[in-house]
Design a protein around this motif. Structure first.
Motif, PDB file in Angstrom:
ATOM      1  N   THR A  52     -18.560  14.989  -7.653  1.00 52.25           N
ATOM      2  CA  THR A  52     -17.500  14.385  -6.593  1.00 52.25           C
ATOM      3  C   THR A  52     -18.358  13.299  -5.737  1.00 52.25           C
ATOM      4  O   THR A  52     -19.560  13.637  -5.623  1.00 52.25           O
ATOM      5  N   THR A  53     -17.649  12.568  -4.991  1.00 54.18           N
ATOM      6  CA  THR A  53     -18.100  11.744  -4.122  1.00 54.18           C
ATOM      7  C   THR A  53     -17.304  12.151  -2.876  1.00 54.18           C
ATOM      8  O   THR A  53     -16.143  12.113  -3.124  1.00 54.18           O
ATOM      9  N   PRO A  54     -17.770  12.145  -1.704  1.00 59.13           N
ATOM     10  CA  PRO A  54     -19.021  12.040  -1.080  1.00 59.13           C
ATOM     11  C   PRO A  54     -19.640  13.670  -1.062  1.00 59.13           C
ATOM     12  O   PRO A  54     -20.800  13.805  -0.874  1.00 59.13           O
ATOM     13  N   ALA A  98     -17.089   7.128 -14.692  1.00 60.70           N
ATOM     14  CA  ALA A  98     -17.006   6.732 -13.194  1.00 60.70           C
ATOM     15  C   ALA A  98     -15.679   6.526 -12.944  1.00 60.70           C
ATOM     16  O   ALA A  98     -14.762   5.896 -13.778  1.00 60.70           O
ATOM     17  N   ARG A  99     -15.087   7.257 -11.963  1.00 62.95           N
ATOM     18  CA  ARG A  99     -13.582   7.322 -11.581  1.00 62.95           C
ATOM     19  C   ARG A  99     -13.604   6.957 -10.114  1.00 62.95           C
ATOM     20  O   ARG A  99     -14.163   7.890  -9.408  1.00 62.95           O
ATOM     21  N   PRO A 100     -12.839   5.831  -9.642  1.00 68.31           N
ATOM     22  CA  PRO A 100     -12.781   5.659  -8.276  1.00 68.31           C
ATOM     23  C   PRO A 100     -12.188   6.925  -7.633  1.00 68.31           C
ATOM     24  O   PRO A 100     -11.297   7.504  -8.054  1.00 68.31           O
ATOM     25  N   LEU A 101     -12.659   7.038  -6.420  1.00 66.38           N
ATOM     26  CA  LEU A 101     -12.335   8.287  -5.654  1.00 66.38           C
ATOM     27  C   LEU A 101     -10.695   8.189  -5.110  1.00 66.38           C
ATOM     28  O   LEU A 101     -10.306   9.364  -4.748  1.00 66.38           O
ATOM     29  N   TRP A 102     -10.284   7.085  -5.191  1.00 63.32           N
ATOM     30  CA  TRP A 102      -8.807   6.825  -4.621  1.00 63.32           C
ATOM     31  C   TRP A 102      -7.850   7.038  -5.720  1.00 63.32           C
ATOM     32  O   TRP A 102      -6.511   6.660  -5.528  1.00 63.32           O
ATOM     33  N   VAL A 103      -8.300   7.199  -6.882  1.00 66.21           N
ATOM     34  CA  VAL A 103      -7.220   7.030  -7.887  1.00 66.21           C
ATOM     35  C   VAL A 103      -7.247   8.547  -8.612  1.00 66.21           C
ATOM     36  O   VAL A 103      -8.203   9.275  -8.694  1.00 66.21           O
ATOM     37  N   THR A 104      -5.983   9.013  -8.681  1.00 59.91           N
ATOM     38  CA  THR A 104      -5.711  10.336  -9.399  1.00 59.91           C
ATOM     39  C   THR A 104      -5.452  10.087 -10.996  1.00 59.91           C
ATOM     40  O   THR A 104      -4.606   9.217 -11.014  1.00 59.91           O
ATOM     41  N   GLY A 105      -6.274  10.687 -11.701  1.00 64.36           N
ATOM     42  CA  GLY A 105      -5.993  10.619 -13.203  1.00 64.36           C
ATOM     43  C   GLY A 105      -6.944   9.361 -14.008  1.00 64.36           C
ATOM     44  O   GLY A 105      -7.786   8.951 -13.063  1.00 64.36           O
ATOM     45  N   GLY A 106      -7.020   9.259 -14.898  1.00 63.39           N
ATOM     46  CA  GLY A 106      -7.900   8.609 -15.716  1.00 63.39           C
ATOM     47  C   GLY A 106      -7.700   6.955 -16.020  1.00 63.39           C
ATOM     48  O   GLY A 106      -8.317   6.467 -16.658  1.00 63.39           O
ATOM     49  N   THR A 107      -6.421   6.338 -15.411  1.00 65.62           N
ATOM     50  CA  THR A 107      -6.113   5.185 -15.727  1.00 65.62           C
ATOM     51  C   THR A 107      -7.211   4.049 -15.304  1.00 65.62           C
ATOM     52  O   THR A 107      -7.220   2.957 -15.795  1.00 65.62           O
ATOM     53  N   SER A 108      -7.951   4.092 -14.324  1.00 63.83           N
ATOM     54  CA  SER A 108      -8.882   3.451 -14.016  1.00 63.83           C
ATOM     55  C   SER A 108     -10.539   3.900 -14.321  1.00 63.83           C
ATOM     56  O   SER A 108     -11.507   3.216 -13.857  1.00 63.83           O
ATOM     57  N   ASP A 109     -10.387   4.787 -15.257  1.00 62.98           N
ATOM     58  CA  ASP A 109     -11.827   5.002 -15.649  1.00 62.98           C
ATOM     59  C   ASP A 109     -12.707   4.071 -16.122  1.00 62.98           C
ATOM     60  O   ASP A 109     -12.185   3.388 -16.769  1.00 62.98           O
ATOM     61  N   CYS A 110     -13.956   4.395 -16.128  1.00 61.47           N
ATOM     62  CA  CYS A 110     -15.122   3.493 -16.560  1.00 61.47           C
ATOM     63  C   CYS A 110     -15.776   4.246 -17.554  1.00 61.47           C
ATOM     64  O   CYS A 110     -16.307   5.585 -17.017  1.00 61.47           O
ATOM     65  N   TRP A 111     -16.348   3.501 -18.818  1.00 58.95           N
ATOM     66  CA  TRP A 111     -17.066   4.421 -19.567  1.00 58.95           C
ATOM     67  C   TRP A 111     -18.289   3.749 -20.079  1.00 58.95           C
ATOM     68  O   TRP A 111     -18.440   2.539 -20.069  1.00 58.95           O
ATOM     69  N   GLY A 112     -19.467   4.268 -20.162  1.00 57.86           N
ATOM     70  CA  GLY A 112     -20.768   3.776 -20.873  1.00 57.86           C
ATOM     71  C   GLY A 112     -20.367   3.899 -22.451  1.00 57.86           C
ATOM     72  O   GLY A 112     -19.146   4.293 -22.764  1.00 57.86           O
TER      73      GLY A 112
END
Length: 121
Positions: A52-54, A98-112
């Motif tokens: 996680t961050t931070p 990568a998942r934005p810390l302000w989002v719950t769940g995977g709807t905004s996930d980024c993938w390599g």
């Protein structure tokens, strides 16, 4: 744009070690939780580890606890996965997430694009 580039995959013998890297760009790295997932042929993509961050809190799938270590370098915008005592497994693709810390769940996930790992003698 968001870009995640994995590297470090390859062939490793059972019991050996391998270190994966994921270089991130196009976003504020410290605003994203990072993770590694893996997918074997014909199987679903499964969580391996997250950080996680931070706080840098880590979480692992039971199957890798004690053997894999996830870490992040917030200066180099890179997340790592050290894999020790690897077990025999068909060729598996490891994906950086990568998942934005302000989002719950995977709807905004980024993938390599993934990096292949084969554990075989």
């Amino acid at each position: 744009q968001v870009q995640l580039v994995e590297s470090g995959g390859g062939l490793v013998q059972p019991g050996g070690s391998l270190k994966l890297s994921c270089a991130a760009s196009g976003f504020t790295f410290t605003h994203y939780h990072m993770g590694w997932y893996r997918q074997a042929p014909g199987k679903e993509r499964d969580l391996v580890a997250t950080i996680t961050t931070p706080s840098g809190t880590t979480n692992y799938a039971d199957s890798v606890k004690g053997r894999f270590t996830i870490s992040r370098d917030n200066i180099k915008n890179t997340v790592f996965q050290q894999m020790n005592s690897v077990k025999p497994k068909v060729t598996t693709v490891y994906y950086c997430n990568a998942r934005p810390l302000w989002v719950t769940g995977g709807t905004s996930d980024c993938w390599g694009q993934g990096t292949q790992v084969t554990v075989s003698s």
